[in-house]
Write an enzyme that holds these catalytic residues in place. Structure first.
Site, short mmCIF file in Angstrom:
data_model
loop_
_atom_site.label_atom_id
_atom_site.label_comp_id
_atom_site.label_asym_id
_atom_site.label_seq_id
_atom_site.Cartn_x
_atom_site.Cartn_y
_atom_site.Cartn_z
CB THR A 33 2.79 0.84 7.08
OG1 THR A 33 2.22 0.35 8.30
CG2 THR A 33 1.71 1.50 6.23
CD GLU A 41 2.72 2.73 -5.16
OE1 GLU A 41 2.63 3.32 -6.26
OE2 GLU A 41 3.47 3.10 -4.25
CG HIS A 67 -0.42 -2.10 8.20
ND1 HIS A 67 0.93 -1.97 8.00
CD2 HIS A 67 -0.64 -3.43 8.38
CE1 HIS A 67 1.51 -3.15 8.07
NE2 HIS A 67 0.57 -4.06 8.30
#
Length: 124
Positions: A33, A41, A67
């Site tokens: 994750t 990002e 996730h």
């Protein structure tokens, strides 16, 4: 110019280095994750970077993501970020990650435009 609709993609292949077991976020050999979040990002940062002057950059402030399913070794992961709102220095993105089987994660990410020198002057 920063405007809604700017988009970018980032890609990575699942290797030992970005698994949950290696990163310490779990103990299974699947895409971690934290690796998914970092890829999202990166896509967001890349989407707006060409529109900023050299003195500016963006920094991540919030990530709200899920996730949804695991991805195994060798899978190619593609994260997409789309700029959905610009409020002064605050940038909001819709983010999504997919592997060859479909969507593995999605959410919202907030970044802020900052002056590089001023920002780094706060680092002790």
């Amino acid at each position: 110019m920063l405007k809604e609709g700017l988009t970018a993609r980032s890609r990575v292949t699942v290797t030992e280095a970005n698994t949950a077991a290696t990163m310490g976020s779990g103990d299974l050999p699947v895409f971690a994750t934290p690796s998914m979040v970092a890829l999202m990002e990166h896509a967001a940062m890349t989407a707006v970077a060409p529109e900023l002057d050299e003195a500016s950059t963006t920094v991540g402030a919030r990530m709200d993501t899920t996730h949804l399913k695991p991805s195994g070794m060798g899978a190619e992961i593609v994260a997409t970020a789309v700029l959905t709102a610009v409020e002064g220095r605050k940038l909001t993105f819709r983010v999504k990650a997919e592997d060859g089987e479909g969507v593995i994660g999605e959410g919202e990410h907030i970044r802020y435009v900052v002056d590089r020198v001023k920002f780094m002057s706060k680092v002790k």
